[in-house]
Motif scaffolding. Structure first.
Motif, PDB file in Angstrom:
ATOM      1  N   ARG A   1       0.831  -1.206   0.000  1.00 50.12           N
ATOM      2  CA  ARG A   1       0.000   0.000   0.000  1.00 50.12           C
ATOM      3  C   ARG A   1       0.863   1.252   0.000  1.00 50.12           C
ATOM      4  O   ARG A   1       1.897   1.295   0.672  1.00 50.12           O
ATOM      5  CB  ARG A   1      -0.894   0.023   1.242  1.00 50.12           C
ATOM      6  CG  ARG A   1      -1.985  -1.022   1.250  1.00 50.12           C
ATOM      7  CD  ARG A   1      -2.500  -1.272   2.637  1.00 50.12           C
ATOM      8  NE  ARG A   1      -1.461  -1.865   3.466  1.00 50.12           N
ATOM      9  CZ  ARG A   1      -1.585  -2.058   4.781  1.00 50.12           C
ATOM     10  NH1 ARG A   1      -2.671  -1.663   5.398  1.00 50.12           N
ATOM     11  NH2 ARG A   1      -0.613  -2.626   5.469  1.00 50.12           N
ATOM     12  N   THR A   2       0.437   2.244  -0.739  1.00 51.16           N
ATOM     13  CA  THR A   2       1.146   3.525  -0.727  1.00 51.16           C
ATOM     14  C   THR A   2       0.184   4.604  -0.237  1.00 51.16           C
ATOM     15  O   THR A   2      -1.030   4.421  -0.254  1.00 51.16           O
ATOM     16  CB  THR A   2       1.649   3.902  -2.129  1.00 51.16           C
ATOM     17  OG1 THR A   2       0.533   3.945  -3.010  1.00 51.16           O
ATOM     18  CG2 THR A   2       2.675   2.897  -2.639  1.00 51.16           C
ATOM     19  N   ALA A   3       0.746   5.728   0.196  1.00 52.60           N
ATOM     20  CA  ALA A   3      -0.101   6.819   0.689  1.00 52.60           C
ATOM     21  C   ALA A   3       0.621   8.139   0.530  1.00 52.60           C
ATOM     22  O   ALA A   3       1.858   8.212   0.669  1.00 52.60           O
ATOM     23  CB  ALA A   3      -0.445   6.593   2.159  1.00 52.60           C
TER      24      ALA A   3
ATOM     25  N   ARG B   1      -5.447   4.773   9.473  1.00 51.84           N
ATOM     26  CA  ARG B   1      -4.892   3.891   8.440  1.00 51.84           C
ATOM     27  C   ARG B   1      -5.148   2.410   8.727  1.00 51.84           C
ATOM     28  O   ARG B   1      -5.117   1.586   7.804  1.00 51.84           O
ATOM     29  CB  ARG B   1      -3.373   4.108   8.356  1.00 51.84           C
ATOM     30  CG  ARG B   1      -2.964   5.487   7.847  1.00 51.84           C
ATOM     31  CD  ARG B   1      -2.563   5.411   6.386  1.00 51.84           C
ATOM     32  NE  ARG B   1      -2.336   6.724   5.800  1.00 51.84           N
ATOM     33  CZ  ARG B   1      -1.159   7.349   5.845  1.00 51.84           C
ATOM     34  NH1 ARG B   1      -0.139   6.799   6.465  1.00 51.84           N
ATOM     35  NH2 ARG B   1      -1.028   8.525   5.251  1.00 51.84           N
TER      36      ARG B   1
ATOM     37  N   PRO C   1       7.093   2.455  12.468  1.00 50.14           N
ATOM     38  CA  PRO C   1       5.649   2.262  12.721  1.00 50.14           C
ATOM     39  C   PRO C   1       4.905   1.762  11.484  1.00 50.14           C
ATOM     40  O   PRO C   1       5.114   2.248  10.378  1.00 50.14           O
ATOM     41  CB  PRO C   1       5.175   3.658  13.112  1.00 50.14           C
ATOM     42  CG  PRO C   1       6.389   4.338  13.625  1.00 50.14           C
ATOM     43  CD  PRO C   1       7.531   3.800  12.828  1.00 50.14           C
TER      44      PRO C   1
ATOM     45  N   PHE D   1       1.818   1.923  10.252  1.00 44.31           N
ATOM     46  CA  PHE D   1       0.824   2.648   9.467  1.00 44.31           C
ATOM     47  C   PHE D   1       1.310   4.009   8.985  1.00 44.31           C
ATOM     48  O   PHE D   1       0.509   4.910   8.731  1.00 44.31           O
ATOM     49  CB  PHE D   1      -0.483   2.782  10.254  1.00 44.31           C
ATOM     50  CG  PHE D   1      -1.106   1.457  10.546  1.00 44.31           C
ATOM     51  CD1 PHE D   1      -1.669   0.713   9.522  1.00 44.31           C
ATOM     52  CD2 PHE D   1      -1.103   0.922  11.814  1.00 44.31           C
ATOM     53  CE1 PHE D   1      -2.231  -0.534   9.777  1.00 44.31           C
ATOM     54  CE2 PHE D   1      -1.663  -0.308  12.080  1.00 44.31           C
ATOM     55  CZ  PHE D   1      -2.227  -1.045  11.056  1.00 44.31           C
ATOM     56  N   MET D   2       2.626   4.159   8.901  1.00 49.06           N
ATOM     57  CA  MET D   2       3.176   5.377   8.322  1.00 49.06           C
ATOM     58  C   MET D   2       4.052   4.987   7.135  1.00 49.06           C
ATOM     59  O   MET D   2       4.610   3.890   7.101  1.00 49.06           O
ATOM     60  CB  MET D   2       4.030   6.125   9.348  1.00 49.06           C
ATOM     61  CG  MET D   2       3.252   6.635  10.537  1.00 49.06           C
ATOM     62  SD  MET D   2       4.351   7.408  11.747  1.00 49.06           S
ATOM     63  CE  MET D   2       3.928   9.111  11.516  1.00 49.06           C
ATOM     64  N   THR D   3       4.159   5.879   6.176  1.00 46.24           N
ATOM     65  CA  THR D   3       5.130   5.670   5.106  1.00 46.24           C
ATOM     66  C   THR D   3       6.490   6.158   5.616  1.00 46.24           C
ATOM     67  O   THR D   3       6.541   6.924   6.590  1.00 46.24           O
ATOM     68  CB  THR D   3       4.732   6.477   3.866  1.00 46.24           C
ATOM     69  OG1 THR D   3       4.814   7.874   4.199  1.00 46.24           O
ATOM     70  CG2 THR D   3       3.321   6.146   3.408  1.00 46.24           C
TER      71      THR D   3
ATOM     72  N   ARG E   1       8.326   8.417   4.423  1.00 45.30           N
ATOM     73  CA  ARG E   1       8.355   9.890   4.372  1.00 45.30           C
ATOM     74  C   ARG E   1       7.657  10.491   5.600  1.00 45.30           C
ATOM     75  O   ARG E   1       8.143  11.438   6.212  1.00 45.30           O
ATOM     76  CB  ARG E   1       7.683  10.367   3.075  1.00 45.30           C
ATOM     77  CG  ARG E   1       8.096  11.766   2.641  1.00 45.30           C
ATOM     78  CD  ARG E   1       7.286  12.233   1.448  1.00 45.30           C
ATOM     79  NE  ARG E   1       7.451  11.450   0.231  1.00 45.30           N
ATOM     80  CZ  ARG E   1       8.476  11.560  -0.607  1.00 45.30           C
ATOM     81  NH1 ARG E   1       9.448  12.414  -0.368  1.00 45.30           N
ATOM     82  NH2 ARG E   1       8.536  10.821  -1.704  1.00 45.30           N
ATOM     83  N   GLU E   2       6.515   9.912   5.941  1.00 48.06           N
ATOM     84  CA  GLU E   2       5.792  10.405   7.120  1.00 48.06           C
ATOM     85  C   GLU E   2       6.568  10.122   8.401  1.00 48.06           C
ATOM     86  O   GLU E   2       6.596  10.947   9.325  1.00 48.06           O
ATOM     87  CB  GLU E   2       4.410   9.743   7.191  1.00 48.06           C
ATOM     88  CG  GLU E   2       3.452  10.234   6.119  1.00 48.06           C
ATOM     89  CD  GLU E   2       2.172   9.410   6.048  1.00 48.06           C
ATOM     90  OE1 GLU E   2       1.170   9.931   5.525  1.00 48.06           O
ATOM     91  OE2 GLU E   2       2.189   8.243   6.486  1.00 48.06           O
TER      92      GLU E   2
ATOM     93  N   ASP F   1       6.907   6.352  -0.241  1.00 49.46           N
ATOM     94  CA  ASP F   1       5.469   6.515   0.015  1.00 49.46           C
ATOM     95  C   ASP F   1       4.747   5.185   0.203  1.00 49.46           C
ATOM     96  O   ASP F   1       3.522   5.107   0.110  1.00 49.46           O
ATOM     97  CB  ASP F   1       4.823   7.298  -1.133  1.00 49.46           C
ATOM     98  CG  ASP F   1       5.322   8.738  -1.164  1.00 49.46           C
ATOM     99  OD1 ASP F   1       5.436   9.343  -0.080  1.00 49.46           O
ATOM    100  OD2 ASP F   1       5.633   9.236  -2.258  1.00 49.46           O
ATOM    101  N   THR F   2       5.525   4.133   0.457  1.00 49.55           N
ATOM    102  CA  THR F   2       4.919   2.813   0.734  1.00 49.55           C
ATOM    103  C   THR F   2       4.795   2.639   2.240  1.00 49.55           C
ATOM    104  O   THR F   2       5.676   3.031   2.993  1.00 49.55           O
ATOM    105  CB  THR F   2       5.828   1.691   0.169  1.00 49.55           C
ATOM    106  OG1 THR F   2       5.975   1.899  -1.243  1.00 49.55           O
ATOM    107  CG2 THR F   2       5.228   0.314   0.423  1.00 49.55           C
ATOM    108  N   MET F   3       3.690   2.059   2.676  1.00 49.09           N
ATOM    109  CA  MET F   3       3.524   1.803   4.119  1.00 49.09           C
ATOM    110  C   MET F   3       4.697   0.957   4.622  1.00 49.09           C
ATOM    111  O   MET F   3       5.041  -0.047   3.991  1.00 49.09           O
ATOM    112  CB  MET F   3       2.229   1.030   4.368  1.00 49.09           C
ATOM    113  CG  MET F   3       0.997   1.797   4.032  1.00 49.09           C
ATOM    114  SD  MET F   3       0.534   2.885   5.370  1.00 49.09           S
ATOM    115  CE  MET F   3      -1.085   3.352   4.791  1.00 49.09           C
TER     116      MET F   3
ATOM    117  N   THR G   1       4.930  -1.164   6.861  1.00 51.03           N
ATOM    118  CA  THR G   1       4.604  -2.562   7.141  1.00 51.03           C
ATOM    119  C   THR G   1       4.699  -3.424   5.889  1.00 51.03           C
ATOM    120  O   THR G   1       4.847  -4.638   5.963  1.00 51.03           O
ATOM    121  CB  THR G   1       3.192  -2.681   7.774  1.00 51.03           C
ATOM    122  OG1 THR G   1       3.034  -3.970   8.301  1.00 51.03           O
ATOM    123  CG2 THR G   1       2.102  -2.377   6.779  1.00 51.03           C
TER     124      THR G   1
END
Lengths: 469, 247
Positions: free
Chosen positions: A235-237, A265, B88, B90-92, B94-95, B129-131, B133
């Motif tokens: 998944r990307t975001a 998310r 973590p 649920f973050m990419t 970048r985040e 930009d990929t999660m 996980t």
């Protein structure tokens, strides 16, 4: 076959050690006793206030079905999700990658282990809890039908998970199946006749066969459709972190932003918080209608709904802490107190409005008087603040785990019951609400909020030290 | 001047003694390696020095900050790469870097620039930009390496830096660690990989059962290989009469 025995034995040992490590062997061993005691008192209280033994027995089957649905998902959600729940724990069920064992067979054994494990530790004491209400001869049958119901929930979840490994068509089929069952029930089709509850009501070969078909069919469906090689796409975001920080610049709280991203998310997004509150809303509605039929008076809907919806604090806090533990920030210059503060902010943004929104719907739906609505609002907010502080004090960052620690769970139950029960009694008998009573209830709400604040303030330094010990 | 100094550090987990009086000094500007078998106390040492754990006894100083009294203050100054931690879920990346930058009071522009540099250096720009996980173990390790260096600290603690990385990236990381040390910074590297310690470190401390048994400079060992010293000291090989001289 010899492999199966060895794997099953390892899984039982693992399950016991996992729980006894988390909660202490004696505390965990005492859990069945606690279940029997609390279940017995609750069943007796409900039945003796006029709910009827049949209603209570039906209710316990529904609860066990929900528990089976939830349990089925835990072992099958994958190693990463398990890691989120249990840190670096790796279970035998995931050993197909490294040992000459088939994943399908491991999953089957895992489910069998769960059925046996919960049959003894949870469902047996739950059945025993009905000793005050049912003839002793009926208790074994109750145990069997509860176990059967648990298995039905387990099989349903496994079938949905298996279908989900087949991509969009599988998920669509699962959704259609769920909708068909709900629609059948709403249209008055005899859905209940195909459940183990029907066997309890009328034991016999025909009801047993009817109740056996759904779990077997679901299990067969799962066996046929489960794809052990299934890997969901990466998944990307887009970067939502900076956008979130801009929304609440005054707080300048990175952990708060991370918490909100975690909730939004993860599966279910923010909806899961609303769904948890929705369950309590339904419980409130049920209790209010039950009380009205028992007492014969109009219950104060504001006070009743406000009190029970205050319990949403626990489920919301659970979601806010689900995806991390005390070690998550260990490598960063983040104090434990700052993490708790961030959770409190997230709770204020997500939990309080959700509880209040449900409460507002209830007040409008039930047509509460202004005084009743005001008192209920104070209780809703006050109880949420109290429960937030209480949960932090008792469980720190692990509210989902402490439910299996008998001592902590007993403390939590008592600490919730002490303010909730008297307030509910007032809500059930004090209509029409007078101004002094309303002011008194508002004062109770404020006092509970204050106690919650104190509990929180005292707990944070204690947890900070404990996490560094 | 010492970047790290400990005196008689002790830590037990129930009946298990992790540290039994560890005393060591690491001068500023050194690439120091703590070498030992599994369970020797390496990770516990790092966790105490970075304020994650409270020792039962003894004292420690990291960049003149006491990690027991001021754990957050220590973590503000240093970078930490733990052995098994993942970013973590649920973050990419970048985040996550924005998050780490916020926690470390870095401005957004600096974070963006440094992330681009590191993502190019470790070849994972396409995964920003990929999660996390959904990243491989190696990619997650790259993210954690970037996070440890994001604020350009004076000292980094690194626990097994090269696990899950392919040989090309391993060489890149080794080169960076040397350059980083050459710029006057300090590296505290924990490993049980003797080749990595011998190749990278200015000085290696060998720890056994929670105590420092010797320190050696790999460059000065000559015929005596670090592996031989290690086997003698931890009792895992042909233990000859070699002593435990310090460097």
């Amino acid at each position: 076959m010899s492999h199966d025995r060895a794997v099953l034995a390892a899984m039982f040992r693992e399950e016991w050690r996992l729980h006894s490590r988390l909660f202490g062997g004696r505390r965990f061993a005492a859990f069945p006793v606690f279940v029997a005691l609390v279940g017995g008192v609750t069943a007796w209280a409900l039945a003796s206030t006029g709910a009827g033994t049949g209603t209570v027995v039906a209710g316990v089957h529904v609860l066990v079905l929900l528990f089976g649905l939830q349990t089925g998902s835990v072992g099958l959600v994958g190693r990463d999700a398990m890691r989120g729940l249990l840190d670096d724990t790796t279970l035998v069920v995931f050993s197909a990658h490294t040992l000459p064992l088939r994943q399908r067979r491991l999953l089957g054994l895992f489910l069998l282990k769960d059925v046996v494990y919960y049959a003894v530790l949870l469902l047996l004491p739950l059945a025993v809890a009905f000793a005050p209400l049912l003839a002793l001869a009926a208790l074994p049958l109750l145990w069997v039908t509860l176990l059967w119901t648990f298995g039905l929930g387990l099989c349903a979840t496994v079938a949905v998970v298996a279908l989900a490994t087949r991509g969009r068509p599988g998920k669509l089929l699962a959704a259609l199946g769920v909708c068909a069952v709900v629609a059948g029930w709403l249209l008055g089709l005899p859905v209940v006749a195909a459940t183990p509850y029907a066997v309890f009501l009328a034991p016999g070969l025909d009801t047993a066969v009817a109740a056996a078909v759904p779990p077997l069919a679901l299990l067969a469906l799962a066996a046929v459709t489960y794809d052990p090689e299934h890997e969901p796409p990466a998944r990307t975001a887009a970067n939502a972190y900076r956008a979130w920080r801009r929304r609440v610049p005054a707080w300048d709280d990175p952990v708060f932003v991370k918490t909100m991203l975690d909730v939004s998310r993860s599966a279910g997004g923010y909806w899961k918080v609303l769904l948890s509150a929705g369950v309590l809303f339904v419980v409130s509605a049920f209790l209010v209608s039950l009380a009205e039929s028992l007492v014969g008076l109009r219950v104060l809907p504001g006070v009743a709904f406000g009190s029970i919806l205050g319990l949403t604090a626990f489920t919301t806090y659970n979601w806010l802490t689900q995806f991390e533990d005390a070690t998550t920030y260990a490598t960063l210059p983040v104090d434990t107190a700052a993490v708790f503060d961030a959770k409190r902010r997230a709770f204020a943004v997500l939990g309080l409005p959700t509880g209040i929104a449900c409460y507002a719907v209830a007040v409008l739906w039930q047509g509460a008087s202004p005084l009743d609505a005001l008192a209920g609002l104070a209780l809703c907010v006050g109880l949420q603040a109290y429960l937030f502080g209480l949960t932090v004090a008792l469980a720190g960052f692990q509210p989902n785990e402490f439910l299996f620690d008998t001592v902590l769970f007993a403390l939590f139950t008592l600490a919730v019951a002490v303010p909730l029960v008297p307030v509910l009694v007032v809500g059930f008998v004090a209509a029409p609400l007078t101004a002094p009573w309303a002011l008194g209830l508002v004062a109770v709400g404020l006092a509970l909020a204050g106690i919650g604040h104190v509990l929180y303030g005292r707990a944070v330094p204690r947890w900070r030290e404990r996490y560094r010990a | 001047m010492n970047a790290i100094a400990t005196e008689e550090l002790r830590k037990s987990y129930g009946d298990l003694t992790a540290l039994a009086g560890l005393t060591l000094d690491v001068p500023a500007g050194e690439l120091f390696g703590l070498l030992g078998p599994n369970g020797a106390g390496k990770s516990t040492t790092i966790r105490i020095l970075t304020g994650q754990l409270r020792p039962d006894a003894g004292t420690a100083s990291v960049l003149d900050v006491d990690p027991v009294d001021d754990p957050v203050g220590v973590r503000e100054r240093v970078g930490i790469l733990p052995e098994q931690e993942s970013p973590p879920s649920f973050m990419t990346p970048r985040e996550y870097f924005d998050f780490v930058g916020s926690v470390r009071d870095l401005d957004a522009e600096t974070v963006t620039d440094r992330v681009e540099t590191w993502a190019d250096r470790l070849s994972y720009a396409a995964k920003l930009d990929t999660m996390t996980t959904d990243l491989s173990r190696g990619q997650q390790q790259k993210v954690m390496i970037t996070a440890a260096f994001l604020h350009d600290p004076d000292l980094v603690f690194i626990d097994e830096p090269l696990v899950n990385l392919d040989p090309i990236v391993q060489e890149t990381v080794k080169r960076h660690l040397r350059d980083y040390r050459d710029a006057g910074n300090t590296v505290f590297l924990s490993t049980h990989d003797i080749d990595v310690a011998a190749e990278l470190c200015d000085r290696v401390g060998i720890v056994r059962e929670g105590s420092l048994v010797t320190t050696r400079r790999p460059a000065d060992l000559g015929e005596d290989r670090l592996l031989d010293v290690f086997l003698r000291e931890v009792g895992g090989g042909d233990a000859d009469a070699g002593g435990s001289g310090g460097a």
